[in-house]
Scaffold this active site. Structure first.
Site: not given
Length: 198
Positions: A21, A23, A65, A106, A110
């Site tokens: 990952d 961030d 994002q 979508c 995640k």
């Protein structure tokens, strides 16, 4: 309950690829960051990436994002920040991110598996031969939904119940990588069948 992928002949084997990952795992989380100057790797991140690459394993990043879908970021903003992460932590083979708003439904955001399966495809490995390291439950759940191994590295934003749900969270990203690399290599190399793709 053991949540790692069990081995029929002993301890789990070393993965063919390690996916991080972004961030909160590789870099300190700056919400909806569009400024590469604000990128700061977490302690041990550069060494973790270096060790994975030195071991001959493929590397990648899988990152939500949603700032793009929210109209707060552009694709170019995300690419520029990713390039800065690459420069500070060491080159990663693939970058895969979900640009969608959380309400879009979508398949890639995640905890859905799309980012992990796409990163594995680009690297030429099976999702089952990947380990995903992240700081929240969505990272671990995305890994498992794809058939990969998920490893939680908690930080201040990780909820207590997410930590309690894991048998073996790692205290930091470097420890997580060292645990993976301490495993035996697979009997037959499962590394990049076709090499990393852009």
């Amino acid at each position: 309950m053991n949540r790692t992928r069990p081995s029929r002949t002993g301890p789990p084997a070393r993965p063919a690829a390690v996916l991080f990952d972004r961030d909160g795992t590789l870099i300190h989380d700056v919400p909806y960051n569009r400024d590469p100057a604000l990128v700061r790797p977490v302690p041990g991140a550069a060494e973790a990436v270096r060790l994975v690459r030195a071991a001959g394993l493929a590397t990648g990043v899988v990152s939500n994002q949603s700032g793009i879908g929210r109209g707060l970021l552009t694709h170019e903003d995300v690419r520029r920040v990713n390039a800065r992460v690459d420069a500070l932590t060491g080159h990663l083979d693939v970058w895969v991110y979900c640009p969608h708003h959380p309400d879009d439904g979508c398949a890639c955001r995640k905890p859905r598996p799309g980012l992990v399966t796409e990163a594995a495809r680009r690297l030429g490995v099976r999702p089952a031969d990947c380990a995903v390291i992240g700081d929240i439950a969505a990272d671990v759940l995305a890994a498992r939904a794809a058939g990969a191994e998920g490893i939680l590295v908690p930080n201040a934003r990780t909820r207590p119940e997410e930590i309690d749900a894991e048998d073996h969270p790692a205290p930091d990203v470097l420890t997580a990588v060292r645990r993976l690399l301490a495993r035996p290599a697979p009997a037959r190399s499962a590394a990049r069948a076709n090499g990393p793709a852009a």
